[in-house]
Design an enzyme around this catalytic site. Structure first.
Site, PDB file in Angstrom:
ATOM      1  N   LYS A  69       5.588   0.361   9.232  1.00  0.00           N
ATOM      2  CA  LYS A  69       5.647   1.680   9.539  1.00  0.00           C
ATOM      3  C   LYS A  69       6.838   2.494  10.215  1.00  0.00           C
ATOM      4  O   LYS A  69       7.746   1.570  10.389  1.00  0.00           O
ATOM      5  CB  LYS A  69       4.420   1.982  10.718  1.00  0.00           C
ATOM      6  CG  LYS A  69       3.183   1.310  10.404  1.00  0.00           C
ATOM      7  CD  LYS A  69       2.419   2.019   9.276  1.00  0.00           C
ATOM      8  CE  LYS A  69       1.006   1.513   8.736  1.00  0.00           C
ATOM      9  NZ  LYS A  69       0.160   2.129   7.649  1.00  0.00           N
TER      10      LYS A  69
ATOM     11  N   SER B 236       0.872   3.703   2.294  1.00  0.00           N
ATOM     12  CA  SER B 236       1.033   4.460   3.705  1.00  0.00           C
ATOM     13  C   SER B 236       2.399   4.744   3.994  1.00  0.00           C
ATOM     14  O   SER B 236       2.550   5.749   4.760  1.00  0.00           O
ATOM     15  CB  SER B 236       0.583   3.565   4.751  1.00  0.00           C
ATOM     16  OG  SER B 236       1.582   2.170   4.984  1.00  0.00           O
TER      17      SER B 236
ATOM     18  N   SER C  10      -2.766   6.659   6.170  1.00  0.00           N
ATOM     19  CA  SER C  10      -1.930   5.502   6.731  1.00  0.00           C
ATOM     20  C   SER C  10      -2.950   5.177   8.168  1.00  0.00           C
ATOM     21  O   SER C  10      -3.125   5.982   8.984  1.00  0.00           O
ATOM     22  CB  SER C  10      -0.608   6.032   7.375  1.00  0.00           C
ATOM     23  OG  SER C  10       0.074   5.104   8.133  1.00  0.00           O
TER      24      SER C  10
ATOM     25  N   SER D 237       0.928  -1.136   0.130  1.00  0.00           N
ATOM     26  CA  SER D 237       0.226   0.033  -0.007  1.00  0.00           C
ATOM     27  C   SER D 237       0.845   1.196  -0.036  1.00  0.00           C
ATOM     28  O   SER D 237       2.058   1.221   0.131  1.00  0.00           O
ATOM     29  CB  SER D 237      -0.892  -0.159   1.051  1.00  0.00           C
ATOM     30  OG  SER D 237      -0.184   0.312   2.418  1.00  0.00           O
TER      31      SER D 237
END
Length: 249
Positions: free
Chosen positions: A106, A45, A197, A43
């Site tokens: 992350k 994010s 996100s 993705s």
């Protein structure tokens, strides 16, 4: 040569082939469990740091080993072996706390005991605003995933780690939050694409140390357009050559 000798030779050759295959599989399992694990970015994010279609290596030894270092995360032990704490600013692959079968990636912004809050799009750690400087705009949909120019802010954490973040919307739901108290043995994670996100501000919550898989280290392949790396005929037009062997910061 007798029939028996031929049969023995044939059997020995097959056994040797099986042995080599088993040894190769065991070696691959050891490397994946203890050293490196390939990971693909699913993705946007972490844009602009990581793009959808990036393929990278995660170093498994960076924070020691937990049950989630093993394939399928068997419940063989708890905690971490040879554990070490991630540094603020590390880009980390971890198991999604509500569903450990799902991998997330992350950036670590909050350590155990920290107080984390977003105010008007600025990150605050323990009541102190993290320096955030607008460096310009990116007008490349492959990087931003958006059809218009996007503001870019350079953020520098207290330990000196610096990276770019995207600001898609100056008044998004994640730009102003409550103050989060990071509990012992947990971490607060955020994506660099701040307005797009799902992270510790929302459904991810605080990430237990046990859920850490490893540190994102090196992009070894990257392809745009949601193409598969197996579609070799698309490489000339879609491969992001400038991102090959690019270290993650």
């Amino acid at each position: 040569m007798s029939v028996a000798e031929k049969s023995q030779k044939k059997s020995g050759g097959l056994g040797e082939t099986v042995s080599v295959i088993v040894q190769a599989l065991l070696l691959a399992l050891v490397i994946r469990t203890l050293l490196f694990q390939p990971f693909s970015i699913p993705s946007g994010s972490m844009r602009p740091t990581l793009l959808e279609g990036d393929y990278l290596f995660v170093t498994k030894w960076s924070y020691g080993y937990s049950r989630y270092s093993l394939p399928f995360g068997p419940d063989l032990f708890s905690g971490r072996i040879w554990g070490s704490e991630p540094k603020r600013g590390d880009v980390v692959v971890f198991k999604f706390p509500p569903d450990p079968s799902v991998d997330y990636i992350k950036r670590v912004v909050g350590l155990p005991g920290d107080k984390i809050q977003m105010k008007n799009g600025q990150l605050f750690i323990n009541g102190v605003g993290v320096p955030r400087v607008k460096t310009g705009q990116i007008d490349n949909p492959d990087i931003t995933e958006m059809p218009q120019p996007i503001d870019v802010y350079r953020e520098t954490l207290p330990n000196g780690v610096s990276y770019d973040t995207l600001d898609l919307n100056p008044n998004s739901i994640g730009d102003n939050t409550r103050e989060f108290d990071v509990p012992p043995g947990h971490y607060f994670m955020m994506g660099d694409n701040r307005d797009n996100s799902a992270d510790s501000r929302f459904t991810v919550g605080y990430v237990p140390a046990e859920n850490l898989v490893g540190r994102a280290n090196l992009v070894f392949f990257s392809i745009a357009g949601k193409a598969s790396p197996l579609e070799i005929w698309k490489w000339p037009s879609l491969m992001r050559v400038s991102r090959l062997f690019h270290f993650v910061n």
